[in-house]
Design a protein around this motif. Structure first.
Motif, mmCIF file in Angstrom:
data_model
loop_
_atom_site.group_PDB
_atom_site.id
_atom_site.type_symbol
_atom_site.label_atom_id
_atom_site.label_comp_id
_atom_site.label_asym_id
_atom_site.label_seq_id
_atom_site.Cartn_x
_atom_site.Cartn_y
_atom_site.Cartn_z
ATOM 1 N N LYS A 168 -1.747 -11.323 37.039
ATOM 2 C CA LYS A 168 -1.813 -10.369 35.924
ATOM 3 C C LYS A 168 -1.406 -8.973 36.385
ATOM 4 C CE LYS A 168 -4.990 -8.724 32.380
ATOM 5 N NZ LYS A 168 -6.372 -8.782 31.854
ATOM 6 N N ARG A 169 -1.911 -8.552 37.546
ATOM 7 C CA ARG A 169 -1.528 -7.230 38.053
ATOM 8 C C ARG A 169 -0.028 -7.180 38.394
ATOM 9 N NH1 ARG A 169 -6.444 -5.456 42.159
ATOM 10 N NH2 ARG A 169 -8.098 -5.341 40.563
ATOM 11 N N LYS A 170 0.470 -8.280 38.935
ATOM 12 C CA LYS A 170 1.893 -8.310 39.264
ATOM 13 C C LYS A 170 2.748 -8.180 38.001
ATOM 14 C CE LYS A 170 5.266 -8.811 42.169
ATOM 15 N NZ LYS A 170 5.588 -7.756 43.166
ATOM 16 N N MET A 171 2.348 -8.875 36.932
ATOM 17 C CA MET A 171 3.095 -8.780 35.674
ATOM 18 C C MET A 171 3.000 -7.376 35.095
ATOM 19 S SD MET A 171 2.265 -12.441 33.877
ATOM 20 C CE MET A 171 3.289 -12.041 32.452
ATOM 21 N N ASP A 172 1.829 -6.777 35.155
ATOM 22 C CA ASP A 172 1.702 -5.396 34.661
ATOM 23 C C ASP A 172 2.576 -4.446 35.463
ATOM 24 O OD1 ASP A 172 -0.091 -6.263 32.753
ATOM 25 O OD2 ASP A 172 -1.874 -5.782 33.968
ATOM 26 N N SER A 173 2.589 -4.649 36.765
ATOM 27 C CA SER A 173 3.440 -3.794 37.604
ATOM 28 C C SER A 173 4.908 -4.009 37.271
ATOM 29 C CB SER A 173 3.178 -4.117 39.077
ATOM 30 O OG SER A 173 4.046 -3.365 39.910
ATOM 31 N N ASN A 174 5.286 -5.276 37.037
ATOM 32 C CA ASN A 174 6.686 -5.545 36.679
ATOM 33 C C ASN A 174 7.048 -4.912 35.330
ATOM 34 O OD1 ASN A 174 7.118 -6.981 39.020
ATOM 35 N ND2 ASN A 174 6.695 -8.980 38.081
ATOM 36 N N LYS A 175 6.136 -4.957 34.370
ATOM 37 C CA LYS A 175 6.407 -4.327 33.075
ATOM 38 C C LYS A 175 6.624 -2.835 33.220
ATOM 39 C CE LYS A 175 3.904 -7.675 30.198
ATOM 40 N NZ LYS A 175 2.738 -7.876 29.310
ATOM 41 N N GLN A 176 5.779 -2.191 34.029
ATOM 42 C CA GLN A 176 5.964 -0.748 34.238
ATOM 43 C C GLN A 176 7.286 -0.459 34.935
ATOM 44 O OE1 GLN A 176 2.553 0.626 36.380
ATOM 45 N NE2 GLN A 176 1.121 0.217 34.666
ATOM 46 N N GLN A 177 7.618 -1.291 35.910
ATOM 47 C CA GLN A 177 8.888 -1.081 36.619
ATOM 48 C C GLN A 177 10.075 -1.354 35.699
ATOM 49 O OE1 GLN A 177 8.853 0.041 39.826
ATOM 50 N NE2 GLN A 177 11.054 0.311 39.686
ATOM 51 N N LEU A 178 9.922 -2.360 34.839
ATOM 52 C CA LEU A 178 10.994 -2.681 33.883
ATOM 53 C C LEU A 178 11.238 -1.511 32.954
ATOM 54 C CD1 LEU A 178 11.497 -6.049 32.095
ATOM 55 C CD2 LEU A 178 11.428 -4.000 30.718
ATOM 56 N N GLN A 179 10.176 -0.932 32.430
ATOM 57 C CA GLN A 179 10.338 0.230 31.554
ATOM 58 C C GLN A 179 10.994 1.388 32.298
ATOM 59 O OE1 GLN A 179 6.467 1.073 29.977
ATOM 60 N NE2 GLN A 179 6.378 -0.813 28.707
ATOM 61 N N GLU A 190 24.442 -0.219 34.511
ATOM 62 C CA GLU A 190 24.414 -1.687 34.611
ATOM 63 C C GLU A 190 23.471 -2.157 35.716
ATOM 64 O OE1 GLU A 190 28.391 -2.871 35.218
ATOM 65 O OE2 GLU A 190 29.030 -2.528 33.129
ATOM 66 N N SER A 191 23.449 -1.412 36.795
ATOM 67 C CA SER A 191 22.552 -1.802 37.898
ATOM 68 C C SER A 191 21.087 -1.745 37.470
ATOM 69 C CB SER A 191 22.788 -0.883 39.098
ATOM 70 O OG SER A 191 21.878 -1.176 40.129
ATOM 71 N N TYR A 192 20.720 -0.620 36.807
ATOM 72 C CA TYR A 192 19.326 -0.519 36.367
ATOM 73 C C TYR A 192 19.016 -1.545 35.290
ATOM 74 C CZ TYR A 192 18.877 3.848 38.938
ATOM 75 O OH TYR A 192 18.823 4.797 39.930
ATOM 76 N N ALA A 193 19.956 -1.811 34.422
ATOM 77 C CA ALA A 193 19.729 -2.805 33.375
ATOM 78 C C ALA A 193 19.573 -4.200 33.981
ATOM 79 C CB ALA A 193 20.888 -2.767 32.370
ATOM 80 N N SER A 194 20.384 -4.507 35.014
ATOM 81 C CA SER A 194 20.280 -5.808 35.685
ATOM 82 C C SER A 194 18.912 -5.979 36.340
ATOM 83 C CB SER A 194 21.402 -5.946 36.725
ATOM 84 O OG SER A 194 21.267 -7.147 37.439
ATOM 85 N N ARG A 195 18.435 -4.912 36.994
ATOM 86 C CA ARG A 195 17.096 -4.993 37.616
ATOM 87 C C ARG A 195 16.018 -5.204 36.563
ATOM 88 N NH1 ARG A 195 17.347 -0.093 42.073
ATOM 89 N NH2 ARG A 195 19.116 -0.947 43.300
ATOM 90 N N ALA A 196 16.161 -4.529 35.438
ATOM 91 C CA ALA A 196 15.171 -4.708 34.372
ATOM 92 C C ALA A 196 15.195 -6.140 33.862
ATOM 93 C CB ALA A 196 15.448 -3.728 33.249
ATOM 94 N N ALA A 197 16.398 -6.726 33.756
ATOM 95 C CA ALA A 197 16.509 -8.109 33.302
ATOM 96 C C ALA A 197 15.858 -9.067 34.302
ATOM 97 C CB ALA A 197 17.983 -8.479 33.088
ATOM 98 N N GLN A 198 16.044 -8.796 35.599
ATOM 99 C CA GLN A 198 15.405 -9.637 36.621
ATOM 100 C C GLN A 198 13.878 -9.574 36.524
ATOM 101 O OE1 GLN A 198 16.973 -8.332 40.351
ATOM 102 N NE2 GLN A 198 19.021 -9.263 40.019
ATOM 103 N N LEU A 199 13.368 -8.370 36.310
ATOM 104 C CA LEU A 199 11.907 -8.235 36.187
ATOM 105 C C LEU A 199 11.397 -8.948 34.941
ATOM 106 C CD1 LEU A 199 11.408 -4.507 37.248
ATOM 107 C CD2 LEU A 199 10.805 -6.571 38.550
ATOM 108 N N GLU A 200 12.178 -8.894 33.887
ATOM 109 C CA GLU A 200 11.753 -9.605 32.677
ATOM 110 C C GLU A 200 11.745 -11.116 32.914
ATOM 111 O OE1 GLU A 200 12.816 -9.771 27.894
ATOM 112 O OE2 GLU A 200 14.188 -8.850 29.341
ATOM 113 N N ASP A 201 12.769 -11.609 33.623
ATOM 114 C CA ASP A 201 12.801 -13.035 33.946
ATOM 115 C C ASP A 201 11.646 -13.409 34.869
ATOM 116 O OD1 ASP A 201 14.312 -15.643 33.919
ATOM 117 O OD2 ASP A 201 14.303 -15.219 36.075
ATOM 118 N N TYR A 202 11.344 -12.511 35.824
ATOM 119 C CA TYR A 202 10.231 -12.735 36.758
ATOM 120 C C TYR A 202 8.920 -12.864 35.983
ATOM 121 C CZ TYR A 202 7.590 -12.168 41.150
ATOM 122 O OH TYR A 202 6.762 -12.357 42.233
ATOM 123 N N ASN A 203 8.705 -11.951 35.023
ATOM 124 C CA ASN A 203 7.481 -12.001 34.219
ATOM 125 C C ASN A 203 7.430 -13.250 33.345
ATOM 126 O OD1 ASN A 203 6.343 -9.728 35.254
ATOM 127 N ND2 ASN A 203 6.954 -8.376 33.578
#
Length: 329
Positions: A132-143, A162-175
């Motif tokens: 749960k903490r990891k997902m919350d951290s990923n959401k904050q990083q995604l934003q 594009e680089s920042y958008a790609s990282r956000a997409a990876q975090l969303e997939d991770y979550n």
């Protein structure tokens, strides 16, 4: 004179210089040496005799015990029950044989399993909290990456956007991949908590039942012991009854022997009393006759005739000698 002087000088010599004393000491030393020599030769023989005698006694005792075991049914039965008791006690050291103890041991093992389960539930809850903490951290990083991508796009920096958008997409997939794990851990924790609650309730019920059975078992054992004592009174213990019968026979024999001795003593006493009564009767008749003579005056004449003269010492001495001579005849 010279001879006398020389003999006097010999008497003045010390004892150890006298020939006979020296010979005596030599003889005593030789006797002591011979005694030590022969004692050293005799001691091993005596020790061997003693140990052989002890071994013989042990062997005879073992043969006697073996004879009793073979011939006595009572001893064989006692050894059989004693062997069973020993093996049961030895088994009780490693394995619980008491039924109440078996149930209590089962409850203790169940409580240990419940404690292990509770610790496992704690680990699963810890993993759920970590996910749960990891997902919350990923959401904050995604934003944060989305804000950076939006800022780079407004500035016309397409590569950074594009680089920042790609990282956000990876975090969303991770979550999205962590979400099933979060749900699973939550569900497993809930189920295990329910199982643990039911197990603890079952353990409490088992403890209640075991305590109830323990009290009932103790009551039944005491009742059975009392009834067994009552049946032993009514029916008699076979072993103790055997010794009781032996003691009864022994007492009966002893009483019969003592009664015979009493009857024999009574017969002897009756004969003695009868004889004494006869003697007393004879003496009584004799006394009556003497009394009649005394009353008639004949008794005084008889006494005067038999009374010796006290003034004649020679006659008194002669009468005394005659009396002692009659005793020696």
């Amino acid at each position: 004179m010279n001879t006398l002087i020389s003999s006097g000088n010999q008497t003045d010599l010390p004892k150890w210089q006298k020939p006979e004393k020296a010979a005596g000491w030599v003889f005593l030393a030789a006797a002591a040496g011979a005694a030590l020599y022969f004692w050293g030769a005799i001691v091993p023989f005596l020790v061997e005799i003693v140990f052989d005698t002890v071994k013989l006694g042990i062997g005879l005792g073992a043969l006697f015990v073996l004879f009793l075991i073979v011939t006595s049914k009572r001893i064989k039965a006692g050894l059989w029950y004693a062997g069973q008791r020993i093996f049961r006690t030895a088994a009780g050291i490693f394995v619980e044989t008491d039924p109440i103890g078996i149930m209590q041991d089962y409850i203790r093992n169940t409580e240990k399993e419940a404690q292990n389960m509770e610790s496992e539930v704690g680990h699963i809850e810890g993993a759920h909290e970590l996910v749960k903490r990891k997902m919350d951290s990923n959401k904050q990083q995604l934003q944060e990456y989305l804000r950076l991508a939006d800022s780079a796009a407004r500035k016309g920096e397409k590569d950074f956007a594009e680089s920042y958008a790609s990282r956000a997409a990876q975090l969303e997939d991770y979550n999205s991949r962590l979400q099933p794990m979060l749900t699973t851990t939550a569900n497993v924790t809930l189920v295990m908590r329910q199982i643990l609650k039911a197990a603890l309730r079952q353990i409490d019920n088992s403890k209640f039942k075991v305590n109830l059975l323990k009290d009932e078992y103790e009551l039944v054992k005491r009742t059975s012991s009392g009834m067994r004592a009552a049946m032993n009174i009514l029916r008699g213990d076979p072993d103790k009854k055997y010794f009781f019968d032996m003691a009864t026979d022994r007492v009966a024999q002893d009483m019969a022997q003592q009664l015979g001795q009493i009857k024999q003593a009574m017969r002897y006493s009756q004969e003695f009393v009868k004889e004494m009564d006869i003697q007393n009767g004879v003496m009584s008749e004799k006394g009556q006759r003497l009394l009649e003579k005394y009353q008639k005056g004949d008794f005084n004449t008889l006494l005067n005739e038999q009374q010796p003269s006290p003034l004649n010492p020679a006659a008194t001495a002669k009468a005394t000698n005659d009396a002692y001579s009659s005793l020696l005849d």
